[in-house]
Enzyme design. Structure first.
Site, mmCIF file in Angstrom:
data_model
loop_
_atom_site.group_PDB
_atom_site.id
_atom_site.type_symbol
_atom_site.label_atom_id
_atom_site.label_comp_id
_atom_site.label_asym_id
_atom_site.label_seq_id
_atom_site.Cartn_x
_atom_site.Cartn_y
_atom_site.Cartn_z
ATOM 1 N N ARG A 1 26.960 25.174 -38.950
ATOM 2 C CA ARG A 1 26.439 23.897 -38.433
ATOM 3 C C ARG A 1 27.286 22.736 -38.926
ATOM 4 O O ARG A 1 27.405 21.716 -38.270
ATOM 5 C CB ARG A 1 24.990 23.688 -38.904
ATOM 6 C CG ARG A 1 24.007 24.694 -38.364
ATOM 7 C CD ARG A 1 22.593 24.289 -38.675
ATOM 8 N NE ARG A 1 22.327 22.925 -38.208
ATOM 9 C CZ ARG A 1 21.134 22.348 -38.323
ATOM 10 N NH1 ARG A 1 20.143 22.974 -38.903
ATOM 11 N NH2 ARG A 1 20.930 21.124 -37.879
ATOM 12 N N LYS B 1 30.403 15.183 -39.297
ATOM 13 C CA LYS B 1 29.274 15.696 -38.496
ATOM 14 C C LYS B 1 28.207 14.622 -38.365
ATOM 15 O O LYS B 1 27.735 14.335 -37.252
ATOM 16 C CB LYS B 1 28.674 16.926 -39.185
ATOM 17 C CG LYS B 1 27.299 17.335 -38.637
ATOM 18 C CD LYS B 1 26.712 18.547 -39.319
ATOM 19 C CE LYS B 1 25.974 18.243 -40.591
ATOM 20 N NZ LYS B 1 24.603 17.740 -40.427
ATOM 21 N N ASN B 2 27.844 13.995 -39.478
ATOM 22 C CA ASN B 2 26.714 13.053 -39.465
ATOM 23 C C ASN B 2 27.055 11.711 -38.846
ATOM 24 O O ASN B 2 26.169 10.931 -38.537
ATOM 25 C CB ASN B 2 26.135 12.885 -40.875
ATOM 26 C CG ASN B 2 25.454 14.161 -41.334
ATOM 27 O OD1 ASN B 2 25.208 15.064 -40.519
ATOM 28 N ND2 ASN B 2 25.168 14.244 -42.607
ATOM 29 N N ASP C 1 23.827 15.284 -50.186
ATOM 30 C CA ASP C 1 24.487 16.383 -49.463
ATOM 31 C C ASP C 1 25.579 17.047 -50.282
ATOM 32 O O ASP C 1 26.154 18.043 -49.829
ATOM 33 C CB ASP C 1 25.081 15.877 -48.144
ATOM 34 C CG ASP C 1 24.002 15.476 -47.164
ATOM 35 O OD1 ASP C 1 24.329 14.840 -46.150
ATOM 36 O OD2 ASP C 1 22.824 15.774 -47.440
ATOM 37 N N CYS D 1 12.154 20.958 -42.035
ATOM 38 C CA CYS D 1 13.246 21.928 -42.185
ATOM 39 C C CYS D 1 13.160 22.433 -43.618
ATOM 40 O O CYS D 1 12.291 22.051 -44.389
ATOM 41 C CB CYS D 1 14.588 21.282 -41.879
ATOM 42 S SG CYS D 1 15.169 20.238 -43.198
ATOM 43 N N ILE E 1 16.204 12.342 -53.161
ATOM 44 C CA ILE E 1 16.122 12.053 -51.715
ATOM 45 C C ILE E 1 15.193 13.024 -50.996
ATOM 46 O O ILE E 1 14.355 12.613 -50.198
ATOM 47 C CB ILE E 1 17.524 12.092 -51.063
ATOM 48 C CG1 ILE E 1 18.482 11.149 -51.803
ATOM 49 C CG2 ILE E 1 17.431 11.761 -49.580
ATOM 50 C CD1 ILE E 1 18.168 9.687 -51.690
ATOM 51 N N ASP F 1 8.472 8.718 -39.502
ATOM 52 C CA ASP F 1 7.605 7.526 -39.409
ATOM 53 C C ASP F 1 8.393 6.219 -39.462
ATOM 54 O O ASP F 1 8.046 5.241 -38.777
ATOM 55 C CB ASP F 1 6.530 7.555 -40.487
ATOM 56 C CG ASP F 1 7.124 7.754 -41.889
ATOM 57 O OD1 ASP F 1 8.079 8.543 -42.027
ATOM 58 O OD2 ASP F 1 6.648 7.106 -42.823
ATOM 59 N N ARG G 1 10.639 15.967 -43.758
ATOM 60 C CA ARG G 1 11.526 15.185 -42.906
ATOM 61 C C ARG G 1 10.748 14.382 -41.844
ATOM 62 O O ARG G 1 10.984 14.503 -40.649
ATOM 63 C CB ARG G 1 12.578 16.056 -42.231
ATOM 64 C CG ARG G 1 13.351 16.997 -43.123
ATOM 65 C CD ARG G 1 14.338 16.316 -44.038
ATOM 66 N NE ARG G 1 15.425 15.657 -43.369
ATOM 67 C CZ ARG G 1 16.545 16.243 -42.969
ATOM 68 N NH1 ARG G 1 16.686 17.532 -43.149
ATOM 69 N NH2 ARG G 1 17.509 15.538 -42.384
HETATM 70 C C1 EPZ Z 1 20.678 12.081 -42.853
HETATM 71 O O1 EPZ Z 1 19.413 12.671 -42.636
HETATM 72 C C2 EPZ Z 1 21.680 13.219 -42.832
HETATM 73 N N1 EPZ Z 1 21.645 13.890 -41.535
HETATM 74 C C3 EPZ Z 1 21.337 14.222 -43.945
HETATM 75 O O2 EPZ Z 1 22.357 15.214 -43.957
HETATM 76 C C4 EPZ Z 1 21.367 13.493 -45.285
HETATM 77 O O3 EPZ Z 1 20.988 14.385 -46.302
HETATM 78 C C5 EPZ Z 1 20.395 12.305 -45.240
HETATM 79 O O4 EPZ Z 1 20.731 11.436 -44.141
HETATM 80 C C6 EPZ Z 1 20.441 11.479 -46.516
HETATM 81 O O5 EPZ Z 1 21.730 11.000 -46.729
HETATM 82 C C7 EPZ Z 1 22.297 13.320 -40.490
HETATM 83 O O6 EPZ Z 1 22.876 12.259 -40.602
HETATM 84 C C8 EPZ Z 1 22.246 14.078 -39.199
HETATM 85 P P1 EPZ Z 1 16.981 9.964 -44.268
HETATM 86 P P2 EPZ Z 1 18.131 11.719 -42.347
HETATM 87 O O7 EPZ Z 1 16.211 9.437 -43.117
HETATM 88 O O8 EPZ Z 1 18.543 10.546 -41.570
HETATM 89 C C9 EPZ Z 1 12.515 10.457 -45.785
HETATM 90 C C10 EPZ Z 1 23.245 17.378 -43.921
HETATM 91 O O9 EPZ Z 1 23.240 18.269 -44.776
HETATM 92 N N2 EPZ Z 1 12.157 9.861 -44.495
HETATM 93 O O10 EPZ Z 1 17.947 9.072 -44.969
HETATM 94 O O11 EPZ Z 1 17.049 12.586 -41.814
HETATM 95 C C11 EPZ Z 1 13.187 11.821 -45.649
HETATM 96 O O12 EPZ Z 1 12.218 12.853 -45.576
HETATM 97 C C12 EPZ Z 1 21.990 16.582 -43.649
HETATM 98 O O13 EPZ Z 1 24.254 17.039 -43.251
HETATM 99 C C13 EPZ Z 1 10.830 9.531 -44.239
HETATM 100 O O14 EPZ Z 1 9.960 9.750 -45.075
HETATM 101 O O15 EPZ Z 1 17.751 11.277 -43.831
HETATM 102 C C14 EPZ Z 1 14.008 11.896 -46.914
HETATM 103 O O16 EPZ Z 1 13.165 12.304 -47.979
HETATM 104 C C15 EPZ Z 1 20.815 17.076 -44.455
HETATM 105 N N3 EPZ Z 1 10.505 8.966 -43.050
HETATM 106 C C16 EPZ Z 1 14.435 10.439 -47.147
HETATM 107 O O17 EPZ Z 1 13.519 9.633 -46.391
HETATM 108 C C17 EPZ Z 1 11.451 8.710 -42.091
HETATM 109 O O18 EPZ Z 1 11.101 8.171 -41.018
HETATM 110 C C18 EPZ Z 1 15.839 10.124 -46.650
HETATM 111 O O19 EPZ Z 1 15.940 10.589 -45.322
HETATM 112 C C19 EPZ Z 1 12.791 9.054 -42.359
HETATM 113 C C20 EPZ Z 1 13.123 9.622 -43.563
#
Ligand code: EPZ
Length: 422
Positions: free
Chosen positions: A401, A22-23, A309, A118, A331, A126, A123
């Site tokens: 989903r 999916k991701n 995840d 969410c 995370i 920035d 999430r």
């Molecule tokens: C991806 O989300 C995945 N989703 C998530 O899977 C997964 O949990 C996550 O990566 C971590 O591996 C998809 O790929 C669609 P991040 P993403 O940016 O890209 C913070 C599932 O269950 N952050 O690596 O949104 C964020 O809040 C989903 O399939 C910022 O602060 O994750 C988090 O605490 C859930 N600013 C951490 O970084 C930003 O601009 C990691 O988020 C971006 C992220």
């Protein structure tokens, strides 16, 4: 709203096919916006999130056809006729933010709704924005939308170091950099297999990329990209989820398409807990060594560490382990919402901030529980299969989903699980 009825059962034995990730698919699909030529994705998963991304891309003027019962996605965006990703779609699925980089890189402008938070955390996006600004983007946040422009209609290459690892921000920046003028270096980039898969697809489209899978990715911008046909990588999170089914229930299950390299850190924790994972010609075979698994500690980290995840699913296993386990979620700030639901089933879990201490019990008991997010929903199903009595999991739209035909896949291994239309 549908719910899922699970009756605790004994050992599971059989074969489960693992779908495309999916991701990975959610970042491969927006890549069509980078090129006027067709992009065909094979081994695509059949999930509601993919249908949501399809709707979003179609709203931008892309053509997306779902073929062979959804296994093949034929995409093409000869022209982007609408550069605004509307809040109503973006709020349903945060990955919608991944159309920002490609639209900005292709046409020099884009308007994308801020995704909002969410259940598992605020999430923010920035880092996506800072990386694009480093590449020359001018961003104006107003009315809940990101108004983005590239001066002169084209982004420019830049060196950008992510202050911490972000999968989505790395994907947005990587896609944008393929069409930027000059060279981009992304430092402290995410190393997830989904990033590697995206880079391989972009390279098939003509992008010049090096270093994917390491912390430093170098992209030499080109003037245009062509089309490609690309197979979506196996879903390591679905894989890890179903590996836990025989670990929790007993028996032996073979996961078709499973690859050890996709779940290295997870397999190391399974081994420590007393679960055997062996490679076969078709994938991975999983069974537990003794009647009960051992307690183990888990810390979630960016790849190649233990995946966040799989944290909820692992907690379900540890609820019946022999001993006390500590899970640290590093995370996301609010990713233990499955704990209160597992406690309703008799689990002993103490949550303090980013730590959950789980004291294993002999057996969980069936109960009515509620899914709160995608991975929490499937951890409740895993727990329910090993519990005594019946469990009803409500709000399973979360489940749909990210998991295709979960009841069928588990029924094929002997699970007593059925969907109740609601
Ligand atoms: C991806 O989300 C995945 N989703 C998530 O899977 C997964 O949990 C996550 O990566 C971590 O591996 C998809 O790929 C669609 P991040 P993403 O940016 O890209 C913070 C599932 O269950 N952050 O690596 O949104 C964020 O809040 C989903 O399939 C910022 O602060 O994750 C988090 O605490 C859930 N600013 C951490 O970084 C930003 O601009 C990691 O988020 C971006 C992220």
């Amino acid at each position: 709203m549908d719910s899922i009825l699970v009756k605790g059962n004994g050992a599971l034995n059989g074969v489960i096919p693992i779908a495309g990730a999916k991701n990975a698919c959610l970042t491969l699909m927006p890549a069509t916006l980078l090129s006027e030529e067709p992009l065909t994705l094979t081994n695509a998963p059949r999930l509601s999130d993919i249908r949501t991304m399809t709707q979003l891309l179609q709203s931008l003027g892309a053509e997306v056809a779902s073929l062979q019962d959804g296994l093949v996605l034929a995409l093409s965006s000869h022209k982007i006729s609408n550069h605004t990703a509307d809040y109503d779609i973006v709020r349903k699925m945060r990955a919608s933010i991944l159309v920002l980089g490609p639209m900005l890189a292709r046409d020099g402008h884009a308007i994308v709704s801020l995704p909002g938070g969410c259940a598992i955390g605020a999430r923010p996006v920035d880092l996506h924005l800072r990386a694009l600004e480093a590449m020359g983007a001018e961003l104006d946040l107003r009315d809940g939308y990101i108004h983005a422009k590239a001066p002169g209609g084209r982004l420019r290459g830049a060196v950008f170091a992510f202050p911490f690892v972000s999968v989505g921000a790395t994907e947005n920046a990587l896609m944008a950099a393929t069409l930027a003028k000059g060279t981009t270096v992304l430092e402290n980039a995410a190393r997830e297999p989904e990033i590697v898969d995206l880079a391989r697809c972009l390279r098939r489209m003509g992008a010049q990329i090096e270093g994917e899978g390491t912390s430093t990715i170098t992209i030499q911008g080109v003037d245009r990209l062509g089309g490609a046909t690309h197979p979506v990588v196996t879903d390591r999170i679905e894989l890890g989820t179903y590996m836990l089914a025989p670990a929790i229930c007993g028996g032996e299950v073979e996961l078709l398409g499973g690859r050890i390299d996709l779940v290295g850190a997870f397999c190391e924790r399974l081994d420590a807990a007393g679960v055997n994972v062996t490679e076969t010609a078709r994938g991975l075979k999983v069974s537990r060594r003794n009647g009960r698994v051992n307690a183990v500690d888990v810390v979630t980290e960016p790849f190649p560490g233990f995946p966040t995840d799989l944290q909820a699913q692992m907690m379900a296993l540890l609820c019946t382990a022999d001993g006390v386990s500590v899970l640290e979620e590093k995370i996301f700030e609010n990713r233990f919402m499955h704990a209160p639901e597992l406690i309703r089933m008799g689990a002993r879990i103490d949550v303090h901030g980013g730590h959950a201490t789980v004291t294993g019990v002999d057996r969980l008991r069936g109960a009515r529980v509620m899914a709160t997010d995608l991975r929490a929903s499937v951890s409740l199903i895993l727990a329910a299969m090993a519990a005594e009595g019946e469990t009803v999991v409500s709000r399973v739209y979360h489940l749909d989903r990210g998991y295709e035909r979960v009841e069928e896949k588990l029924q094929a291994c002997g699970a007593h699980i059925q969907r109740i239309a609601g």
